[in-house]
Design a protein around this motif. Structure first.
Motif, PDB file in Angstrom:
ATOM      1  N   ALA A  18       3.639  19.063  15.034  1.00  0.00           N
ATOM      2  CA  ALA A  18       2.249  18.921  14.572  1.00  0.00           C
ATOM      3  C   ALA A  18       1.224  19.337  15.633  1.00  0.00           C
ATOM      4  N   THR A  22      -2.975  21.145  15.598  1.00  0.00           N
ATOM      5  CA  THR A  22      -4.182  20.336  15.881  1.00  0.00           C
ATOM      6  C   THR A  22      -5.359  21.253  16.221  1.00  0.00           C
ATOM      7  N   GLU A  23      -5.101  22.396  16.825  1.00  0.00           N
ATOM      8  CA  GLU A  23      -6.213  23.314  17.159  1.00  0.00           C
ATOM      9  C   GLU A  23      -6.730  24.041  15.923  1.00  0.00           C
ATOM     10  N   PHE A  29       0.677  13.235  14.482  1.00  0.00           N
ATOM     11  CA  PHE A  29       1.134  11.911  14.028  1.00  0.00           C
ATOM     12  C   PHE A  29       1.129  10.874  15.137  1.00  0.00           C
ATOM     13  N   ARG A  30       1.428  11.322  16.384  1.00  0.00           N
ATOM     14  CA  ARG A  30       1.675  10.322  17.431  1.00  0.00           C
ATOM     15  C   ARG A  30       0.830  10.515  18.689  1.00  0.00           C
ATOM     16  N   TRP A  37      -0.129   8.320  12.510  1.00  0.00           N
ATOM     17  CA  TRP A  37       0.656   7.057  12.493  1.00  0.00           C
ATOM     18  C   TRP A  37       0.063   6.001  13.407  1.00  0.00           C
ATOM     19  N   HIS A 114      10.918  20.167   7.177  1.00  0.00           N
ATOM     20  CA  HIS A 114      10.377  19.013   6.446  1.00  0.00           C
ATOM     21  C   HIS A 114       9.633  19.411   5.187  1.00  0.00           C
ATOM     22  N   SER A 181       5.506  19.047  19.984  1.00  0.00           N
ATOM     23  CA  SER A 181       6.247  18.006  19.282  1.00  0.00           C
ATOM     24  C   SER A 181       6.593  16.876  20.247  1.00  0.00           C
ATOM     25  N   SER A 182       6.494  15.647  19.756  1.00  0.00           N
ATOM     26  CA  SER A 182       6.897  14.486  20.585  1.00  0.00           C
ATOM     27  C   SER A 182       8.409  14.333  20.564  1.00  0.00           C
ATOM     28  N   ASN A 206       3.976  20.624  25.651  1.00  0.00           N
ATOM     29  CA  ASN A 206       3.480  19.486  24.896  1.00  0.00           C
ATOM     30  C   ASN A 206       2.447  18.729  25.721  1.00  0.00           C
ATOM     31  N   GLN A 207       1.336  18.372  25.069  1.00  0.00           N
ATOM     32  CA  GLN A 207       0.260  17.648  25.792  1.00  0.00           C
ATOM     33  C   GLN A 207       0.843  16.481  26.574  1.00  0.00           C
ATOM     34  N   ILE A 225      -1.765  24.340  23.520  1.00  0.00           N
ATOM     35  CA  ILE A 225      -0.784  25.387  23.155  1.00  0.00           C
ATOM     36  C   ILE A 225      -1.462  26.745  22.996  1.00  0.00           C
TER      37      ILE A 225
HETATM   38  N1  APR Z   1      -1.390  21.374  22.651  1.00  0.00           N
HETATM   39  C1  APR Z   1      -0.267  20.804  23.151  1.00  0.00           C
HETATM   40  N2  APR Z   1       0.282  19.656  22.666  1.00  0.00           N
HETATM   41  C2  APR Z   1      -0.369  19.043  21.655  1.00  0.00           C
HETATM   42  C3  APR Z   1      -1.562  19.563  21.097  1.00  0.00           C
HETATM   43  C4  APR Z   1      -2.070  20.783  21.636  1.00  0.00           C
HETATM   44  N3  APR Z   1      -3.190  21.359  21.155  1.00  0.00           N
HETATM   45  N4  APR Z   1      -1.969  18.710  20.111  1.00  0.00           N
HETATM   46  C5  APR Z   1      -1.066  17.695  20.069  1.00  0.00           C
HETATM   47  N5  APR Z   1      -0.108  17.897  20.993  1.00  0.00           N
HETATM   48  C6  APR Z   1       1.100  17.091  21.208  1.00  0.00           C
HETATM   49  C7  APR Z   1       0.881  15.593  21.214  1.00  0.00           C
HETATM   50  O1  APR Z   1       0.709  15.111  22.537  1.00  0.00           O
HETATM   51  C8  APR Z   1       2.179  15.055  20.589  1.00  0.00           C
HETATM   52  O2  APR Z   1       3.085  14.598  21.591  1.00  0.00           O
HETATM   53  O3  APR Z   1       1.921  17.350  20.076  1.00  0.00           O
HETATM   54  C9  APR Z   1       2.787  16.249  19.858  1.00  0.00           C
HETATM   55  C10 APR Z   1       2.907  16.017  18.361  1.00  0.00           C
HETATM   56  O4  APR Z   1       3.865  15.003  18.169  1.00  0.00           O
HETATM   57  P1  APR Z   1       3.899  14.223  16.775  1.00  0.00           P
HETATM   58  O5  APR Z   1       2.497  13.833  16.410  1.00  0.00           O
HETATM   59  O6  APR Z   1       4.946  13.174  16.895  1.00  0.00           O
HETATM   60  O7  APR Z   1       4.333  15.314  15.723  1.00  0.00           O
HETATM   61  P2  APR Z   1       5.806  15.856  15.460  1.00  0.00           P
HETATM   62  O8  APR Z   1       6.613  15.862  16.709  1.00  0.00           O
HETATM   63  O9  APR Z   1       5.647  17.150  14.751  1.00  0.00           O
HETATM   64  O10 APR Z   1       6.408  14.765  14.445  1.00  0.00           O
HETATM   65  C11 APR Z   1       7.659  15.051  13.866  1.00  0.00           C
HETATM   66  O11 APR Z   1       7.368  13.146  12.408  1.00  0.00           O
HETATM   67  O12 APR Z   1       6.135  11.861  10.916  1.00  0.00           O
HETATM   68  C12 APR Z   1       7.068  12.859  11.034  1.00  0.00           C
HETATM   69  O13 APR Z   1       7.410  14.444   9.350  1.00  0.00           O
HETATM   70  C13 APR Z   1       6.558  14.137  10.419  1.00  0.00           C
HETATM   71  O14 APR Z   1       7.189  16.398  11.007  1.00  0.00           O
HETATM   72  C14 APR Z   1       6.696  15.165  11.516  1.00  0.00           C
HETATM   73  C15 APR Z   1       7.687  14.524  12.464  1.00  0.00           C
END
Ligand code: APR
Length: 235
Positions: A18, A22-23, A29-30, A37, A114, A181-182, A206-207, A225
């Motif tokens: 995700a 975000t950009e 989500f996290r 979430w 997903h 992704s987290s 990842n941030q 990113i």
């Molecule tokens: N640049 C770098 N990192 C970023 C940016 C950005 N612009 N924006 C957000 N992040 C990082 C955040 O710090 C976070 O750790 O992206 C990560 C997104 O992690 P999640 O919100 O957990 O999303 P994701 O890993 O895709 O979740 C997996 O969980 O709820 C389910 O189905 C849903 O597909 C999803 C899955």
């Protein structure tokens, strides 16, 4: 180092979460303090149980998310990945995202682990439509079932075809790049390890830190990113 890996890779694969979108304006989500979430309990709005016992909140949650993917669009980072595929630098994308932005930006070989918010289907008879229909009319199908987004809900299995494609791609990768992704959700978070086990160089952008950073050959935290991809695009 990363420049050599990108230029010399024979089978580079990108894995997105995700944070890739975000950009574009979509929430993840996290992320600390602002992820979806952090405000909602996924079991109440994004699970099979919610679809069966909490349908109004389920529909309201997903109507807002479908609106988001119709209102926002891919950013330059998505377009750079599509260009890399076009020139042969990138072989495929494995994504957890359901926004369809990689395909909208021009990427062809995308495994949507997903599912997708761009489509809906009836939970009972399977009739499917573009998700625009989910925003307008009733969510009731003529058969009496409920139209729901064609995404994987908590408690559901992942679709077979994208999972098998992701398994094949992760096993063949010599460079595996995680973007945004987290790595919190199984089985999706196993693909970086599978790539690593098959000899790939693993890069995590990842941030925030992830539980898999210790397995990576390169970790880039605290950077956007879009900026990282723009920098790499010059190679
Ligand atoms: N640049 C770098 N990192 C970023 C940016 C950005 N612009 N924006 C957000 N992040 C990082 C955040 O710090 C976070 O750790 O992206 C990560 C997104 O992690 P999640 O919100 O957990 O999303 P994701 O890993 O895709 O979740 C997996 O969980 O709820 C389910 O189905 C849903 O597909 C999803 C899955």
């Amino acid at each position: 180092m990363i420049k050599d890996w990108l230029v010399n890779a024979k089978h580079a694969v990108v894995f997105t979460g995700a944070g890739m979108s975000t950009e574009s304006g979509l929430p993840d989500f996290r992320s600390t303090n602002k992820g979806l979430w952090q405000q909602k309990d996924p079991s109440q709005v994004a699970s099979v149980e919610a679809l069966n016992t909490n349908v109004d909140e389920f529909i309201d949650f997903y109507r807002k998310r479908v609106l988001g993917v119709k209102e926002f669009e891919p950013h330059n980072g998505h377009r750079i990945l599509a260009e890399w595929e076009n020139v042969g630098r990138l072989k495929s994308i494995i994504t957890q995202n359901v926004d369809g932005f990689h395909q909208l930006a021009g990427s062809q070989k995308v495994a949507e682990l997903h599912g997708s918010l761009q489509k809906i289907h009836c939970q009972l008879c399977g009739t499917s439509h573009n998700s625009q229909a989910f925003l307008e009319g009733s969510y009731r199908c003529e058969c009496g079932g409920i139209f729901r987004p064609s995404v994987v809900l908590f408690g559901e299995m992942l679709p077979k075809q994208p999972f098998e494609m992701a398994l094949d791609e992760a096993s063949r990768a010599d460079l595996f790049i995680v973007l945004g992704s987290s790595l919190s959700v199984t089985p999706a978070n196993q693909f970086p390890l599978i790539a690593k086990e098959h000899g790939a160089k693993l890069v995590i952008v990842n941030q925030e830190a992830t539980p898999f950073d210790g397995f990576a050959d390169l970790v880039i935290n605290n950077r956007q990113i879009g900026d990282v991809l723009k920098e790499w695009h010059c190679f």
